[in-house]
Design a protein around this motif. Sequence first.
Motif, PDB file in Angstrom:
ATOM      1  N   ILE B 195       0.957  -1.115   0.236  1.00 21.21           N
ATOM      2  CA  ILE B 195       0.142   0.066   0.020  1.00 21.21           C
ATOM      3  C   ILE B 195       0.643   1.183   0.009  1.00 21.21           C
ATOM      4  O   ILE B 195       1.776   1.402   0.871  1.00 21.21           O
ATOM      5  CB  ILE B 195      -1.002  -0.019   1.170  1.00 21.21           C
ATOM      6  CG1 ILE B 195      -1.870  -1.336   1.269  1.00 21.21           C
ATOM      7  CG2 ILE B 195      -1.820   1.210   1.080  1.00 21.21           C
ATOM      8  CD1 ILE B 195      -2.546  -1.358   2.605  1.00 21.21           C
ATOM      9  N   ALA B 196       0.589   1.931  -1.073  1.00 21.81           N
ATOM     10  CA  ALA B 196       1.724   3.021  -1.169  1.00 21.81           C
ATOM     11  C   ALA B 196       0.881   4.691  -0.962  1.00 21.81           C
ATOM     12  O   ALA B 196      -0.235   4.413  -2.011  1.00 21.81           O
ATOM     13  CB  ALA B 196       2.578   2.836  -2.448  1.00 21.81           C
ATOM     14  N   ILE B 197       1.171   5.415  -0.567  1.00 21.99           N
ATOM     15  CA  ILE B 197       0.659   6.784  -0.604  1.00 21.99           C
ATOM     16  C   ILE B 197       1.556   7.638  -1.873  1.00 21.99           C
ATOM     17  O   ILE B 197       2.863   7.793  -1.472  1.00 21.99           O
ATOM     18  CB  ILE B 197       0.766   7.649   0.651  1.00 21.99           C
ATOM     19  CG1 ILE B 197      -0.102   7.002   1.690  1.00 21.99           C
ATOM     20  CG2 ILE B 197       0.299   8.987   0.259  1.00 21.99           C
ATOM     21  CD1 ILE B 197      -0.367   7.804   3.092  1.00 21.99           C
ATOM     22  N   LEU B 198       1.047   7.891  -2.766  1.00 18.27           N
ATOM     23  CA  LEU B 198       1.716   8.720  -3.869  1.00 18.27           C
ATOM     24  C   LEU B 198       1.294   9.919  -4.065  1.00 18.27           C
ATOM     25  O   LEU B 198      -0.174  10.295  -4.013  1.00 18.27           O
ATOM     26  CB  LEU B 198       1.891   7.734  -5.248  1.00 18.27           C
ATOM     27  CG  LEU B 198       2.547   6.343  -5.191  1.00 18.27           C
ATOM     28  CD1 LEU B 198       2.294   5.791  -6.486  1.00 18.27           C
ATOM     29  CD2 LEU B 198       4.101   6.538  -4.633  1.00 18.27           C
ATOM     30  N   HIS B 199       2.112  10.730  -4.758  1.00 15.58           N
ATOM     31  CA  HIS B 199       1.591  12.094  -5.205  1.00 15.58           C
ATOM     32  C   HIS B 199       1.442  12.297  -6.766  1.00 15.58           C
ATOM     33  O   HIS B 199       0.467  12.859  -7.181  1.00 15.58           O
ATOM     34  CB  HIS B 199       2.323  13.286  -4.571  1.00 15.58           C
ATOM     35  CG  HIS B 199       1.945  13.755  -3.484  1.00 15.58           C
ATOM     36  ND1 HIS B 199       1.025  14.510  -3.149  1.00 15.58           N
ATOM     37  CD2 HIS B 199       2.865  14.032  -2.144  1.00 15.58           C
ATOM     38  CE1 HIS B 199       0.771  14.504  -1.809  1.00 15.58           C
ATOM     39  NE2 HIS B 199       1.917  14.375  -1.383  1.00 15.58           N
ATOM     40  N   ASP B 200       2.042  11.460  -7.351  1.00 18.00           N
ATOM     41  CA  ASP B 200       2.220  11.737  -8.897  1.00 18.00           C
ATOM     42  C   ASP B 200       1.013  10.704  -9.430  1.00 18.00           C
ATOM     43  O   ASP B 200       1.107   9.585  -9.314  1.00 18.00           O
ATOM     44  CB  ASP B 200       3.452  11.179  -9.472  1.00 18.00           C
ATOM     45  CG  ASP B 200       3.511  11.305 -10.948  1.00 18.00           C
ATOM     46  OD1 ASP B 200       2.678  11.201 -11.606  1.00 18.00           O
ATOM     47  OD2 ASP B 200       4.722  11.870 -11.454  1.00 18.00           O
TER      48      ASP B 200
END
Lengths: 350, 257
Positions: B195-200
Amino acid sequence: MSRKKNKYFLPLLGILLFLTLIAAIAFGAVSIRPDEMLSSLKHYFQGQRPASIYEAVFIQIRLPRVLLCAVTGSVLALSGVLMQGLFRNPIVEPGLAGTSSGAAFGASVVFVLSSSFSPELKIYANTFLVPLMAFAGGLIATFLVYTLARNARSVSIISLLLVGIAVNAVALSGTGFMSYIARDPQARDITFWNLGTFARATWTQFFITGAVSIVIFIYALRFSKQLNALLLGEEEASYLGVDTEKLKRRVMILNTIMVSVATAFVGVIGFVGLIVPHMLRLVIGSDNKKLLPASMLAGSILLVMADTGARLLLAPAEIPVGIITSIVGAPVFIILLKRSNILQKGGQHA
Amino acid sequence: MLSTRNIHYQAGGKKILQGIDVDFEPGSFHVIVGPNGCGKSTFLKVFSGELKPKEGTVTYDGKDVFKMDKAKLAQRRAVLSQQPALFFPLSVEEVVMMGRYPHFDFQPGPKDEAICAEALKRADMADFMEREYLTLSGGEKQRVQFARVLAQIWEQKDTTRYLFLDEAISHLDLKHQLQLLTVARALSREGVTVIAILHDLNLSMSFGDRILFMKEGKMVAHVRDHAQVTTELIKEVFDVEVRIMRQGEGEAPVMVM
């Protein structure tokens, strides 16, 4: 420097400590030869009286003093490692949580009160009441810092530091007030105690401090992994399975006991707990498994050397050892800071 | 399966999370996106078992995460944050070895050392083993931290392993952003729940099997299919007008501002 080359570092420190101890015992107001040390020990263990004044000085004065000095140095350095790890700041002092200033206040109260005691009671007060009140003062001050810094569920490191500064200031002004209302000889006692001295070392003090230092060392070594993880930050440590609240509580308790006991017998000695771990971090890094034992040895070496200096420099008079550690310690510390990159990197954090 | 039910969290009187129900199935690469302050990081702390919510439950395969033994949990759940602040002199090897701490008692074994070396290789930092951590650049430090996290959940377990990335690639250059996400995706194919929090958003679409859109502490959408990512959805979540250029079958669309 590669860390792999450092496996001889601990044995080397051990040998250095042994040589320092021998030298510290040999030199003083009276010099003692190695054969006198050995024969004195022999007579002591055979239950005989010392054969000469030299043997008596060795067994009753010099040896307990040098040994107490060694274990006190190890306790202070150990405490420095623990506190720096706990606060995640390599320039933190063991006294920061209020322990030593609280102890100093406790002791100064006894010094002032004891003026109204009878002479017999006064001796009793100096041997038992001073350490006891110092210990109590250290405990109370640390407890106060810890409780005030605590919010809802957790203790934040920053508030611990700030409250520590405030409580230290209160304890210091308390000590200041005590010396203000004290008569001359008591004021002198307070001053001497605040600067630290081993002049009244006894075997009992050595055994108590030594036992505390060994027990806490073994206990702390068991936490070395968790303390390392804490260097990453509380959250990261927690993700590595460390119960950070429990760890912080335990380290605070260990530190309070150590510093209170050490301070109770010999007074406040600055800079050992700051400088020893810091120098070692530059050489062997910050892995607590290596740092804890190395700090104990190096702390002993440094304080024994400082105390030998305290005895010799103005012989037959003595300088309080705290003055030596600060005069030598402060510049060394500044040089180390300048040469390492911690000043820049740690600055944003502190 | 990692499931959250009715998660509510409040801090300083402000409602940060307001009832999130979501299932993260194993073997998938999950991405969480949303504007600043939407509660993504708080949500991650909650479902990683670090922050107890005011209300609601987090379960890993049916077991309440807040009742699990922390040390046991750390053997199969690793979290990489933005940039851990480490100010003490340590070697790269010593930092990576921390990832093995949940697995050994006092002295690391040869297996732990081998895993550390492998993890460094996988984070493209194999030559840095002996280096001083403090002398590394920001990006290199982050890759060392990635190696540490990889070492933590290296071994296959009977239970699901979890890897959470909390804006972990923000300080990396393009090549190493892709490299880190590629390694994470490979792990998800081994059955790890990533599970990754990403901005792009473009990276999110090319790596995420499922994308969770969050806004104001709530889940707005949980998409499985690129077709579900529409200009309206982006407008609703981020308040930004974008054009979405659809590409061929199986390829992630590209978003242009």
